[in-house]
Write an enzyme that holds these catalytic residues in place. Structure first.
Site, PDB file in Angstrom:
ATOM      1  N   LYS A  63      52.952  42.329  24.164  1.00  0.00           N
ATOM      2  CA  LYS A  63      52.565  43.463  25.245  1.00  0.00           C
ATOM      3  C   LYS A  63      53.586  44.686  24.932  1.00  0.00           C
ATOM      4  O   LYS A  63      54.396  45.194  25.762  1.00  0.00           O
ATOM      5  CB  LYS A  63      53.139  42.733  26.592  1.00  0.00           C
ATOM      6  CG  LYS A  63      52.246  41.567  26.826  1.00  0.00           C
ATOM      7  CD  LYS A  63      52.177  41.189  28.259  1.00  0.00           C
ATOM      8  CE  LYS A  63      51.187  39.997  28.444  1.00  0.00           C
ATOM      9  NZ  LYS A  63      51.824  38.655  27.584  1.00  0.00           N
TER      10      LYS A  63
HETATM   11  O1  LIG Z   1      47.572  38.910  32.212  1.00  0.00           O
HETATM   12  C1  LIG Z   1      47.987  38.116  31.378  1.00  0.00           C
HETATM   13  C2  LIG Z   1      48.334  38.524  30.074  1.00  0.00           C
HETATM   14  C3  LIG Z   1      48.813  37.838  29.169  1.00  0.00           C
HETATM   15  N1  LIG Z   1      49.156  36.369  29.763  1.00  0.00           N
HETATM   16  C4  LIG Z   1      49.740  35.592  28.782  1.00  0.00           C
HETATM   17  O2  LIG Z   1      49.056  34.567  28.466  1.00  0.00           O
HETATM   18  C5  LIG Z   1      49.252  33.105  28.355  1.00  0.00           C
HETATM   19  C6  LIG Z   1      48.807  32.373  29.528  1.00  0.00           C
HETATM   20  O3  LIG Z   1      49.326  31.230  29.394  1.00  0.00           O
HETATM   21  P1  LIG Z   1      49.110  29.800  30.351  1.00  0.00           P
HETATM   22  O4  LIG Z   1      49.878  28.644  29.803  1.00  0.00           O
HETATM   23  O5  LIG Z   1      47.458  29.504  30.051  1.00  0.00           O
HETATM   24  O6  LIG Z   1      49.223  30.387  31.562  1.00  0.00           O
HETATM   25  C7  LIG Z   1      50.913  33.530  28.449  1.00  0.00           C
HETATM   26  O7  LIG Z   1      51.577  33.707  27.171  1.00  0.00           O
HETATM   27  C8  LIG Z   1      50.837  34.691  29.292  1.00  0.00           C
HETATM   28  O8  LIG Z   1      52.166  35.498  28.706  1.00  0.00           O
HETATM   29  C9  LIG Z   1      48.806  36.079  30.960  1.00  0.00           C
HETATM   30  O9  LIG Z   1      48.876  34.918  31.429  1.00  0.00           O
HETATM   31  N2  LIG Z   1      48.167  36.916  31.851  1.00  0.00           N
END
Ligand SMILES: O=c1ccn([C@@H]2O[C@H](COP(=O)(O)O)[C@@H](O)[C@H]2O)c(=O)[nH]1
Length: 292
Positions: free
Chosen positions: A97
């Site tokens: 990000k």
């Molecule tokens: O809007 C957003 C952008 C990025 N993320 C990222 O995706 C993964 C989600 O992890 P889970 O364990 O499936 O919840 C994580 O690395 C976030 O930083 C997001 O969740 N939402």
């Protein structure tokens, strides 16, 4: 010359399905896997996920934050993990990000250059400093066949506080989407006025859905799809499945069946480890639900 990221992603999705698996070595997951919360633990965690899944999913998405926690040794584990995943046939999206003034963005985007120690196929970026600040990353991506995913409507509960704010008649999120649409279609560059959404949509709808290299992030947790993605011309990364409450049914409700939606799951797959077969089975369960 490497094919453009959008084309490579479309080919990978056609061959393996759209699922992206996130590599997020949370401390509780490391503990559950019987691994220490140190750089050695990160390496074993990453290698296990990569070896289990790099040959079967389209995209792997390491979360930089969990590697940065461990300083230079964590970053070395991330570099080696990304290289291992690419060598095994997966595309790698670095979830870092990044967002800064243009001259600094230029440096952040270096990960899209071949030969970089942390070379990856695509990078997540934040548009908070303005769409123009991302232009150096767009240029680097174009020059080296890389991709960008820009945060538009994120999956966290209070994301709308800023993303729903109005810029003229459009929400901030819509301005982000329209900007990315411009990158995929009109070749909009910094200094140009923001692309006129009507003209861009008209061209993009003729240009067709797509294989552009510039995508947006739109959470699978949204109550309603409150941005217009028509003619985006690139992929939509949809996080928020599983641990954040989103489901395959939510994805269908939000995005329908069409479009280049790439759902991404981290904890809900990773919790099945460390057994590689169990990791593959957890990813396969998501893939089946998404295909249903
Ligand atoms: O809007 C957003 C952008 C990025 N993320 C990222 O995706 C993964 C989600 O992890 P889970 O364990 O499936 O919840 C994580 O690395 C976030 O930083 C997001 O969740 N939402």
């Amino acid at each position: 010359m490497t094919a453009p990221f959008g084309q490579r992603l479309a080919d990978a999705v056609a061959a393996r399905g759209p699922l992206c698996v996130g590599i997020d070595p949370h401390p509780p997951l490391l503990e559950r896997w019987g691994l220490p919360d140190d750089a050695g633990g990160l390496r074993r965690f990453t290698d296990t996920v990569v070896d289990a899944l790099a040959g079967t999913v389209a995209l792997l998405k390491p979360q930089s934050a969990f590697y940065e926690r461990h300083g230079s040794r964590g970053l070395a584990a991330l570099e080696d993990g990304a290289a291992r995943a690419r060598a095994a046939g997966a595309l790698v999206l670095l979830d870092a990000k990044r967002g800064d003034i243009g001259s600094t963005m230029d440096a952040y985007a270096d990960v899209l250059r071949p030969g970089h120690p942390l070379a990856v196929d695509a990078l997540t970026v934040s548009p908070y400093l303005g769409p123009g600040s991302l232009q150096p990353a767009v240029d680097t991506a174009r020059a080296h066949g890389g991709g960008l995913f820009v945060l538009a409507r994120t999956s966290n509960p209070d994301a709308g506080t800023l993303q729903h704010a109005l810029v003229g008649e459009r929400s901030v999120a819509q301005v982000v989407v329209d900007t990315v649409r411009g990158w995929n279609t009109l070749g909009w560059v910094v200094g140009d006025p923001l692309p006129d959404p009507g003209a861009v949509r008209d061209l993009a709808s003729r240009w067709g859905p797509g294989t552009g290299s510039f995508g947006v992030v739109v959470g699978a947790t949204l109550r309603d799809l409150d941005v217009d993605l028509t003619g985006l011309g690139g992929p939509v990364l949809a996080p928020g499945l599983g641990a954040q409450g989103g489901s395959a049914a939510d994805l269908r409700r939000l995005f329908g069946q069409g479009g280049a939606v790439v759902p991404t799951v981290s904890r809900d797959v990773l919790a099945a480890g460390p057994d590689p077969a169990a990791l593959r089975a957890a990813a396969a369960r998501w893939a089946e639900q998404l295909a249903a």
